[in-house]
Write an enzyme that holds these catalytic residues in place. Sequence first.
Site, PDB file in Angstrom:
ATOM      1  N   ARG A  37      33.121  74.305  68.816  1.00  0.00           N
ATOM      2  CA  ARG A  37      32.899  73.002  68.184  1.00  0.00           C
ATOM      3  C   ARG A  37      31.550  72.909  67.489  1.00  0.00           C
ATOM      4  NH1 ARG A  37      37.484  70.532  69.251  1.00  0.00           N
ATOM      5  NH2 ARG A  37      38.484  71.159  71.188  1.00  0.00           N
ATOM      6  N   HIS A  67      39.610  83.878  68.529  1.00  0.00           N
ATOM      7  CA  HIS A  67      39.821  82.650  67.751  1.00  0.00           C
ATOM      8  C   HIS A  67      38.519  82.228  67.068  1.00  0.00           C
ATOM      9  CE1 HIS A  67      41.337  78.769  66.567  1.00  0.00           C
ATOM     10  NE2 HIS A  67      42.487  78.941  67.190  1.00  0.00           N
ATOM     11  N   TYR A  70      36.651  75.966  65.569  1.00  0.00           N
ATOM     12  CA  TYR A  70      37.385  74.857  64.921  1.00  0.00           C
ATOM     13  C   TYR A  70      36.600  74.270  63.754  1.00  0.00           C
ATOM     14  CZ  TYR A  70      40.343  74.811  69.093  1.00  0.00           C
ATOM     15  OH  TYR A  70      41.208  75.153  70.096  1.00  0.00           O
ATOM     16  N   HIS A 107      42.136  79.028  61.587  1.00  0.00           N
ATOM     17  CA  HIS A 107      42.913  77.944  60.980  1.00  0.00           C
ATOM     18  C   HIS A 107      42.605  77.945  59.489  1.00  0.00           C
ATOM     19  CE1 HIS A 107      42.949  75.516  65.009  1.00  0.00           C
ATOM     20  NE2 HIS A 107      43.539  76.679  65.101  1.00  0.00           N
ATOM     21  N   GLU A 142      46.738  81.202  61.110  1.00  0.00           N
ATOM     22  CA  GLU A 142      47.561  80.493  62.093  1.00  0.00           C
ATOM     23  C   GLU A 142      48.451  79.465  61.398  1.00  0.00           C
ATOM     24  OE1 GLU A 142      45.439  79.088  65.508  1.00  0.00           O
ATOM     25  OE2 GLU A 142      47.144  77.928  66.248  1.00  0.00           O
ATOM     26  N   ASP A 176      52.195  79.763  66.019  1.00  0.00           N
ATOM     27  CA  ASP A 176      51.922  78.838  67.127  1.00  0.00           C
ATOM     28  C   ASP A 176      53.168  77.970  67.334  1.00  0.00           C
ATOM     29  OD1 ASP A 176      51.127  76.352  68.466  1.00  0.00           O
ATOM     30  OD2 ASP A 176      49.066  77.063  68.270  1.00  0.00           O
ATOM     31  N   HIS A 179      52.704  74.257  66.908  1.00  0.00           N
ATOM     32  CA  HIS A 179      52.426  73.892  65.514  1.00  0.00           C
ATOM     33  C   HIS A 179      53.672  73.982  64.629  1.00  0.00           C
ATOM     34  CE1 HIS A 179      47.873  75.056  66.078  1.00  0.00           C
ATOM     35  NE2 HIS A 179      48.265  74.090  66.865  1.00  0.00           N
ATOM     36  N   HIS A 211      51.020  82.045  69.623  1.00  0.00           N
ATOM     37  CA  HIS A 211      50.402  81.074  70.518  1.00  0.00           C
ATOM     38  C   HIS A 211      51.555  80.340  71.185  1.00  0.00           C
ATOM     39  CE1 HIS A 211      46.251  80.713  68.308  1.00  0.00           C
ATOM     40  NE2 HIS A 211      46.358  81.804  69.047  1.00  0.00           N
ATOM     41  N   ASP A 224      50.140  67.989  66.609  1.00  0.00           N
ATOM     42  CA  ASP A 224      49.331  69.050  67.231  1.00  0.00           C
ATOM     43  C   ASP A 224      48.737  68.640  68.572  1.00  0.00           C
ATOM     44  OD1 ASP A 224      47.931  71.288  67.859  1.00  0.00           O
ATOM     45  OD2 ASP A 224      46.551  71.215  66.147  1.00  0.00           O
ATOM     46  N   HIS A 226      49.213  69.962  72.338  1.00  0.00           N
ATOM     47  CA  HIS A 226      49.866  70.985  73.160  1.00  0.00           C
ATOM     48  C   HIS A 226      50.261  70.414  74.525  1.00  0.00           C
ATOM     49  CE1 HIS A 226      47.483  74.333  70.865  1.00  0.00           C
ATOM     50  NE2 HIS A 226      47.984  73.421  70.059  1.00  0.00           N
ATOM     51  N   GLU A 256      47.923  78.345  75.162  1.00  0.00           N
ATOM     52  CA  GLU A 256      46.849  77.377  74.833  1.00  0.00           C
ATOM     53  C   GLU A 256      47.260  76.017  75.361  1.00  0.00           C
ATOM     54  OE1 GLU A 256      47.252  77.889  70.503  1.00  0.00           O
ATOM     55  OE2 GLU A 256      45.213  78.702  70.565  1.00  0.00           O
TER      56      GLU A 256
HETATM   57 ZN    ZN Z   1      47.008  73.330  68.191  1.00  0.00          ZN
HETATM   58 FE    FE Z   2      47.147  77.775  68.286  1.00  0.00          FE
HETATM   59 FE    FE Z   3      44.296  77.662  66.811  1.00  0.00          FE
END
Ligand code: ZN
Ligand code: FE
Ligand code: FE
Length: 277
Positions: A37, A67, A70, A107, A142, A176, A179, A211, A224, A226, A256
Site C-alpha cells: 500500500r 505480487h 496495489y 494489476h 492479472e 483470478d 475477478h 488466484h 472485487d 474475495h 487470496e
Molecule cells: Zn481482488
Molecule cells: Fe488476485
Molecule cells: Fe491481485
Amino acid sequence: MLYIGCHLSYSKGYEAMGRQALDIDANTFAFFTRNPRGGSAKAIAPDDAAKLRDILAEKNFGKLVAHAPYTMNPCAADPNIRRFAREAMADDLVRMEFVPGNYYNFHPGSHVKQGTEIGIQLITEQLNECLTEEQSTTVLLETMAGKGSEMGRTFEEIQAIIDGVQLKDKLGVCFDTCHVWDAGYDIVGSLESVLEEFDRIIGIERLKAVHLNDSKNPIGSHKDRHEIIGSGNIGAEALIRVINHPALKNLPFILETPNDIDGYAKEIKFLRENYSE
Ligand code: ZN
Ligand code: FE
Ligand code: FE
C-alpha cells in the site's frame, strides 16, 4: 501435481516464507515485492534468498507468484504515479532475480477517465520500458473485476495490451477466479466455455497462474470482494472443478481469501483432498 499456496508475509525474510509454506503444506506461494500500500522496498539479503532457493528446489515447489504493490498504476493520468509504476516494476524485476525463473503478477491499473484506448497504450508503454531480454521472470497481467475504470476486465483488453508489447515471451496471464466471475464470466455454469473463450482470444498457453478465490458477490457485480472457498457465490464445487481442469491442473494456485494462516492451512488441506492426480 497440485501446486497450491497462499499470500505470505515477507516481513521475516525469504527463508521464513519458505518455512512457513512448508508448515501449511503449500508448494507455491505469493508475496508482495514491496509494501503493497506504500511502495517502499526492503533490501534483500542474498544469503536469505539463497536459503529460499534451496527449499524451493529440494521440496519441488511450483512457480512462485510474486505480487506488485496495489499502488502501482501503469495507466494513471498523473505522470508522477506512472513514473512510480515504471520505477517500481523495473526495480522489482531486478529483485525477482534473487529467486530466478518465477512469476511477477501486476494489476494492469485504472485508466481514471482517460478511456481504455489510452489505458492500453500506457500499460504497453510501461511493459516495453521495463521488460528486458535478460530477465528470467515472466510478468503476469492479472484479470480484473472491472471495478471503476479498472483495466483487464475482459480477455480482449488483456490481449490488446499483450499485442502492443515487444517481448511477448516474457508475458503471461494470471486468472483470478473472483475477478473473472465479478467481471461477468460464468466459471460456475460453464468453465469450459470461459476457458475456450480465453483460448480463442488470448491463447491458453499464456495462462500461467490462478488466484483461487471465492466471491462475496454475484456474477457481473464488478465489486472485487474475495470470500473464503465455499462461502461465496462461486462455491467449493466450481473451484474444485477449476483445480482439476486439464488445462489448469498443473498451474500454481494462489489463495487470496480472507483468512489467517490457519484458515489457509485448512483450505489447502481441503483442496488437496479434492484434487485427483
Ligand atoms: Zn481482488
Ligand atoms: Fe488476485
Ligand atoms: Fe491481485
